[in-house]
Design a protein around this motif. Structure first.
Motif: not given
Length: 319
Positions: A237-266
């Motif tokens: 997912e980090a290498a190719l990019g993906a749309s993944v769910p995020v557990d937020a206080p107001g409920g689950t939301v979707k976030v797009t992970v850009p291709a080539g993301s490394s740990s620590g990217r905000r």
């Protein structure tokens, strides 16, 4: 050493006479020993009163600003030229109502000295406080404002709503229904009008202020109204990019992970942080964390080995 008088009243050194008076009135009402039953209230009241007596008089304040805590040791006929050369000398402060380290002569109660500042331009506390203590602190008297802590989870602070709480101990506890605004922050105060200390002889009750304390949460990290949450992703997912769910206080939301993301990217989700009834809401930050299978299957291991053989990527090599 005695505390700085400006610090006692909670004002800056540039405060105006009006600001000093307002600060004194507020603190005097809260800490007056006939209103506040805390054993330390009387000493606190004496300290507040002493600070006000000094700072409310322009001449005395000027001497305090110039000489600091030793201003009472400097004679009032102090000669600037002699003082500059000799460093001043011993002397007294006119009027014996105050003493360093105690404020009042030992054994004298607040009410015994409160009316004694009228001579030589002194200040009568009853006049200053507008008779709020009914003359010599008798008669009708407003109730004191009180504070208590209200502990909330991040989700409770985010959503707000109504909550029933109980304050006190055993049979003397009281129940309250509290309306919590959505998006309250740590340290914010919620006012319950008329729910503080009871007034005397028909006077109005004080207010109860609930100070919000948000419990630490292993999932959410707060910075003002901004919220940071970890976002676990797979290596692909980090290498190719993906749309993944995020557990937020107001409920689950979707976030797009850009291709080539490394740990620590905000990854920023604008306006998805803590609500703000009076302005712009905070942001939600999803921080990428790349996780690998803890026990890869034979096929997964085979594919990872193929990737290792085919890739020239070296994360330890500086680019």
């Amino acid at each position: 050493m005695a505390r700085d008088y400006y610090e006692v009243l909670g004002v800056g050194r540039e405060a105006s006479a009006e600001e000093i008076q307002q600060a004194f009135r507020k603190l005097a009402r809260r800490h007056h020993p006939d209103v506040n039953r805390d054993p330390a209230a009387e000493e606190r009241f004496k300290e507040i009163n002493e600070a006000y007596q000094v700072l409310s008089d322009p001449k005395t304040r000027q001497r305090y600003d110039r000489f600091g805590p030793d201003f009472r040791k400097i004679p009032e006929d102090y000669d600037e030229r002699v003082g500059a050369a000799a460093g001043g000398g011993a002397g007294g402060f006119r009027g014996g109502a105050f003493r360093r380290g105690g404020g009042f002569p030992g054994g004298v109660r607040v009410e015994d000295v409160s009316g004694g500042f009228g001579a030589e331009g002194g200040i009568n506390i009853e006049d200053l406080l507008g008779g709020m203590f009914g003359g010599r602190y008798g008669g009708a008297m407003p109730g004191a404002d009180q504070e208590a802590e209200l502990t909330l989870s991040v989700e409770e602070a985010y959503r707000g709503g109504r909550r029933r709480i109980s304050l006190g101990e055993g049979s003397v506890s009281r129940d309250y229904t509290v309306t919590i605004p959505a998006g309250v922050t740590d340290g914010q105060r919620i006012r319950l009008a008329g729910q503080g200390g009871r007034g005397r002889d028909g006077a109005a009750a004080g207010d109860l202020f609930l100070v919000v304390r948000i419990k630490p949460d292993r999932r959410y990290r707060l910075s003002g109204r901004d919220i940071t949450v970890d976002l676990p992703v797979t290596p692909w997912e980090a290498a190719l990019g993906a749309s993944v769910p995020v557990d937020a206080p107001g409920g689950t939301v979707k976030v797009t992970v850009p291709a080539g993301s490394s740990s620590g990217r905000r990854l920023r989700l604008r306006g998805q942080g803590m609500p703000n009834p009076k302005g712009t809401p905070g942001d939600l930050y999803a921080e990428v964390r790349i996780l690998v299978p803890p026990s890869p299957t034979a096929r997964e291991r085979e594919l990872f080995e193929q990737l290792a053989a085919a890739s020239s990527f070296d994360p330890r090599k500086r680019t």
